[in-house]
Each structure stands twice: as structure tokens, then as C-alpha cells.
Motif scaffolding. Sequence first.
Motif, PDB file in Angstrom:
ATOM      1  N   TRP A 202       0.816  -1.213   0.000  1.00 53.13           N
ATOM      2  CA  TRP A 202       0.000   0.000   0.000  1.00 53.13           C
ATOM      3  C   TRP A 202       0.849   1.263   0.000  1.00 53.13           C
ATOM      4  O   TRP A 202       0.509   2.246  -0.676  1.00 53.13           O
ATOM      5  CB  TRP A 202      -0.936   0.021   1.216  1.00 53.13           C
ATOM      6  CG  TRP A 202      -1.872   1.189   1.168  1.00 53.13           C
ATOM      7  CD1 TRP A 202      -3.087   1.258   0.561  1.00 53.13           C
ATOM      8  CD2 TRP A 202      -1.622   2.503   1.716  1.00 53.13           C
ATOM      9  NE1 TRP A 202      -3.618   2.516   0.687  1.00 53.13           N
ATOM     10  CE2 TRP A 202      -2.752   3.300   1.393  1.00 53.13           C
ATOM     11  CE3 TRP A 202      -0.588   3.071   2.439  1.00 53.13           C
ATOM     12  CZ2 TRP A 202      -2.853   4.635   1.774  1.00 53.13           C
ATOM     13  CZ3 TRP A 202      -0.684   4.407   2.813  1.00 53.13           C
ATOM     14  CH2 TRP A 202      -1.809   5.174   2.483  1.00 53.13           C
ATOM     15  N   ILE A 203       1.955   1.250   0.711  1.00 46.23           N
ATOM     16  CA  ILE A 203       2.739   2.477   0.899  1.00 46.23           C
ATOM     17  C   ILE A 203       3.309   2.987  -0.415  1.00 46.23           C
ATOM     18  O   ILE A 203       3.600   4.187  -0.561  1.00 46.23           O
ATOM     19  CB  ILE A 203       3.883   2.251   1.922  1.00 46.23           C
ATOM     20  CG1 ILE A 203       4.402   3.597   2.451  1.00 46.23           C
ATOM     21  CG2 ILE A 203       5.014   1.434   1.304  1.00 46.23           C
ATOM     22  CD1 ILE A 203       3.379   4.424   3.176  1.00 46.23           C
ATOM     23  N   LYS A 204       3.434   2.130  -1.404  1.00 40.55           N
ATOM     24  CA  LYS A 204       3.959   2.574  -2.694  1.00 40.55           C
ATOM     25  C   LYS A 204       3.043   3.601  -3.353  1.00 40.55           C
ATOM     26  O   LYS A 204       3.483   4.370  -4.214  1.00 40.55           O
ATOM     27  CB  LYS A 204       4.171   1.370  -3.614  1.00 40.55           C
ATOM     28  CG  LYS A 204       5.288   0.450  -3.147  1.00 40.55           C
ATOM     29  CD  LYS A 204       5.445  -0.754  -4.067  1.00 40.55           C
ATOM     30  CE  LYS A 204       6.561  -1.669  -3.567  1.00 40.55           C
ATOM     31  NZ  LYS A 204       6.717  -2.869  -4.421  1.00 40.55           N
ATOM     32  N   SER A 205       1.791   3.640  -2.926  1.00 36.84           N
ATOM     33  CA  SER A 205       0.851   4.622  -3.480  1.00 36.84           C
ATOM     34  C   SER A 205       1.087   6.019  -2.924  1.00 36.84           C
ATOM     35  O   SER A 205       0.475   6.989  -3.400  1.00 36.84           O
ATOM     36  CB  SER A 205      -0.592   4.187  -3.188  1.00 36.84           C
ATOM     37  OG  SER A 205      -0.880   4.277  -1.802  1.00 36.84           O
ATOM     38  N   ARG A 206       1.967   6.151  -1.906  1.00 39.80           N
ATOM     39  CA  ARG A 206       2.270   7.460  -1.299  1.00 39.80           C
ATOM     40  C   ARG A 206       3.757   7.817  -1.371  1.00 39.80           C
ATOM     41  O   ARG A 206       4.155   8.876  -0.886  1.00 39.80           O
ATOM     42  CB  ARG A 206       1.841   7.498   0.190  1.00 39.80           C
ATOM     43  CG  ARG A 206       0.427   7.088   0.489  1.00 39.80           C
ATOM     44  CD  ARG A 206      -0.606   7.712  -0.423  1.00 39.80           C
ATOM     45  NE  ARG A 206      -0.516   9.161  -0.499  1.00 39.80           N
ATOM     46  CZ  ARG A 206      -0.891   9.855  -1.564  1.00 39.80           C
ATOM     47  NH1 ARG A 206      -1.323   9.245  -2.644  1.00 39.80           N
ATOM     48  NH2 ARG A 206      -0.798  11.178  -1.565  1.00 39.80           N
ATOM     49  N   ASP A 207       4.566   6.966  -1.954  1.00 36.41           N
ATOM     50  CA  ASP A 207       6.013   7.170  -1.985  1.00 36.41           C
ATOM     51  C   ASP A 207       6.398   8.013  -3.201  1.00 36.41           C
ATOM     52  O   ASP A 207       6.163   7.610  -4.348  1.00 36.41           O
ATOM     53  CB  ASP A 207       6.724   5.813  -2.026  1.00 36.41           C
ATOM     54  CG  ASP A 207       8.238   5.929  -1.878  1.00 36.41           C
ATOM     55  OD1 ASP A 207       8.758   7.070  -1.828  1.00 36.41           O
ATOM     56  OD2 ASP A 207       8.896   4.879  -1.813  1.00 36.41           O
ATOM     57  N   ILE A 208       7.009   9.185  -2.965  1.00 32.46           N
ATOM     58  CA  ILE A 208       7.360  10.086  -4.058  1.00 32.46           C
ATOM     59  C   ILE A 208       8.481   9.543  -4.927  1.00 32.46           C
ATOM     60  O   ILE A 208       8.835  10.157  -5.948  1.00 32.46           O
ATOM     61  CB  ILE A 208       7.739  11.481  -3.533  1.00 32.46           C
ATOM     62  CG1 ILE A 208       8.993  11.412  -2.644  1.00 32.46           C
ATOM     63  CG2 ILE A 208       6.570  12.110  -2.787  1.00 32.46           C
ATOM     64  CD1 ILE A 208       9.529  12.781  -2.247  1.00 32.46           C
ATOM     65  N   TYR A 209       9.031   8.401  -4.589  1.00 29.72           N
ATOM     66  CA  TYR A 209      10.011   7.739  -5.451  1.00 29.72           C
ATOM     67  C   TYR A 209       9.376   7.329  -6.778  1.00 29.72           C
ATOM     68  O   TYR A 209      10.050   7.272  -7.805  1.00 29.72           O
ATOM     69  CB  TYR A 209      10.575   6.514  -4.721  1.00 29.72           C
ATOM     70  CG  TYR A 209      11.471   5.638  -5.566  1.00 29.72           C
ATOM     71  CD1 TYR A 209      12.820   5.959  -5.749  1.00 29.72           C
ATOM     72  CD2 TYR A 209      10.980   4.480  -6.179  1.00 29.72           C
ATOM     73  CE1 TYR A 209      13.645   5.152  -6.528  1.00 29.72           C
ATOM     74  CE2 TYR A 209      11.800   3.668  -6.961  1.00 29.72           C
ATOM     75  CZ  TYR A 209      13.127   4.015  -7.129  1.00 29.72           C
ATOM     76  OH  TYR A 209      13.944   3.219  -7.901  1.00 29.72           O
ATOM     77  N   PHE A 210       8.064   7.083  -6.771  1.00 31.41           N
ATOM     78  CA  PHE A 210       7.375   6.577  -7.950  1.00 31.41           C
ATOM     79  C   PHE A 210       6.760   7.713  -8.769  1.00 31.41           C
ATOM     80  O   PHE A 210       6.155   8.640  -8.232  1.00 31.41           O
ATOM     81  CB  PHE A 210       6.291   5.577  -7.530  1.00 31.41           C
ATOM     82  CG  PHE A 210       6.848   4.362  -6.840  1.00 31.41           C
ATOM     83  CD1 PHE A 210       7.452   3.348  -7.559  1.00 31.41           C
ATOM     84  CD2 PHE A 210       6.797   4.255  -5.454  1.00 31.41           C
ATOM     85  CE1 PHE A 210       7.982   2.236  -6.929  1.00 31.41           C
ATOM     86  CE2 PHE A 210       7.315   3.145  -4.811  1.00 31.41           C
ATOM     87  CZ  PHE A 210       7.920   2.124  -5.551  1.00 31.41           C
ATOM     88  N   ASP A 211       6.904   7.608 -10.090  1.00 37.40           N
ATOM     89  CA  ASP A 211       6.398   8.634 -11.001  1.00 37.40           C
ATOM     90  C   ASP A 211       4.910   8.874 -10.816  1.00 37.40           C
ATOM     91  O   ASP A 211       4.443  10.027 -10.865  1.00 37.40           O
ATOM     92  CB  ASP A 211       6.657   8.228 -12.459  1.00 37.40           C
ATOM     93  CG  ASP A 211       8.135   8.253 -12.813  1.00 37.40           C
ATOM     94  OD1 ASP A 211       8.910   8.900 -12.074  1.00 37.40           O
ATOM     95  OD2 ASP A 211       8.519   7.634 -13.828  1.00 37.40           O
TER      96      ASP A 211
END
Length: 378
Positions: free
Chosen positions: A355-364
Motif C-alpha cells: 500500500w505504501i507505494k501509493s504514497r512514496d514520491i520515489y514513484f512517477d
Amino acid sequence: MIDQHQYSVTVCSLSNSNYFTEVDHQITGGSERQVKYVVDALLANQIPVQVLLTNSNNNVSNDIDHLSIKNLWSEKSNFIYKIFKLSLSLITSNRYIYLRGLSWVHLYVIFISKLLGRRVILAMTSDIQCVKSDSLYINLMRKLSLFLASTILSQTNKQKTLLNNNFHVNSSVYHNLISSKYLNKSYEIKKTFEYREIDALWIGTIEPRKGISYLIDLAKKFPDKKISIAGNGRTREKDFESEMMNQLNSLDNVSILGFVQPSLVGDLISSSKVLINTSPIIDKSVTKEGFPNVFLEAWLFGTPVVSLFHDPDDLLFNKDLGRICNDVESFYYSINELSEDDYMWNAISEKCETWIKSRDIYFDKVRNELKEILFFDD
């Protein structure tokens, strides 16, 4: 689609500390952390950003492409000088103004910016600021700020409802961000259940509105559980901090770690089986929280959250990212359960990291969503 070359932002971070020039972040809170993440996300997409700071104790560096930083005043500056410097900076500011939270100085920023034809993006902080105060003056400040802002960003659907019910304004829900790069997190590396020696971790400011007193009963109820506490108090709460520390220091299974620098907090969280939140309901069914940074940090490192009372947008319950407890007994039970059942813990931990990948600014995708919501014109 947003063309980043057409946009530029002035970010107002007018507090006593910041994440751009300060080395010691002991007086820097969650709002300043979110400002840092927003700026980093915009810079990653080559959007020009100007940051207005105050009371910066270190030299301001402008070595990063597309970033300019200006310290407006020091603690010794008088009121007239502060107004002059702030007004002059707003006159030469970018088209978009971004700031977080409600205050009298922010109301001044919003008012002058609107007179100058700027678009003001006001991001909310604590739930407390989304309800009416007992003070007529504070209510006036909140109403005017919300009325004048071009765009209001609430952290949760609950905040959106509170703002609408209390101040009759609409807002867009935008959950807080996280930066795996800043916290030195690699998704390929994870400390497994058996190597996490801390059973329960509490991180926060030691003050009455954070509910740290619940930890005393928790430690007594489970003397075999290792409980760690990271954080310190504010100057105005030193008596309360001393009282809590005296009681907690008398318990053999409690470790008092003091303040931990944000860039190092990942090592601590990744050594813990659960992160616990004890913020009590203060008034009008709200806690001091909004969308806690520490929840995001826990999920980034695959650590389930066990929370007493507070569940931002029901994520703990609906997404199974931990446990939400509405009474003390279920709170204690959930901590005990998740710190012992490795099968259950692993299942929840995996959901946290997904889930946290939806808030991580690492991702475009996350950075592009931020652009769309910041630069949306009615």
C-alpha cells in the motif's frame, strides 16, 4: 496533462525549524516533513520551487537545480521588519503559493497572495484545525483562511467532512506523502519478524494530547514485552514529560530512547514488530492527529500499526494495515497478538509494503498525482 515548464511554486514554511537548512530536527514536526516531501517531489519533476523560511540558524544553500531558498527573518527581528520582508517576498513570489495549516501569519500570506492574483493551495494539518474553536478570534482566522484559499487539501475524508460541517467549505482529499529515499528504504531489503527485537514502538511528542500514559499500563500488563519510546517533550510540557519519564523509567521492559533524527527512524521502526499510537479523543470526536507521518513510516518498513482511537480513512481496518482499537483492552490484546503471531504479522506486513507505494514520491505515478492536484484550475 500538466506541463511542468508552465508552473512554479512558492512554498511557505514559516515555522521555527525546517528540513532544508537545519541539522537538528528536535523542534521540527510532521507538517515540516510533508513540506520537504512535496518540495522533493516537485523538484524530481523539474518544477521550479521557491521556499520561504524563517528563523533558520544555518546558511541557506541554493545548490539544488530548480530550488531557491530564502530566509526571511530571525527570531530577533521586529514585527514591522517581518511584515515588510514577507510582503516583499510575496510580491516577487511564484504563481502558486503552497502552505500547510491555519494560523494568523498564514492568513496574512493568503490575503496578500490573493490580492496579487496568486493561486493559494492550503493543506490542512491536524483534525483539531478542522473544527470550530472556543475562541471567536481563532474561528474568524480559520473561516477567512478557508474562504480565501483557492484550493484546500484535507488529509482524510474525515477532515473533508469536518471542514464542510464546521466551515461550509469544500476540499479535496489528498493523503500525506512519504519518501523512501529520505528514509534510506530499499524495497528489496526487509528485516523479518524473528529479527525484530522490539515488541512495541511508540514515537511522538511527549505531551498529554499524545496519550503516552497508556504505555505505563501496557508495560505492567505485559512485563515480558520489550517496549521502546522515541521522542521528547516541548518546553511548555516539561513537568508532564518528567512525570511520565519517572514512571516509565521504573519499568524494566521499557526503553526510553529520547529524540531520534527522522533520517534514522527507519532503523528503529524496522527493528519493531508493531508501531503503537495512543492519541486520545480530545474534543468534538477528534484527536491531535491528521494523517500521521509515523503511520506512513511504519508501513514503509512493513511494520503494522496498532492504534487506539485513530484510523485515517479506515485504512487500518479496510486495508488490513494493522489494528484499530476503540477500547484499551482490545488495544492491549492486539499488540500482544501481533507481536507473537508471525504468520498473521507477515500477512499484514506484506500489505503495508504494497500500500505504501501509493504514497512514496520515489514513484512517477505519485509525483504526477501531486502535480495534478496542486495545479488544478477551476
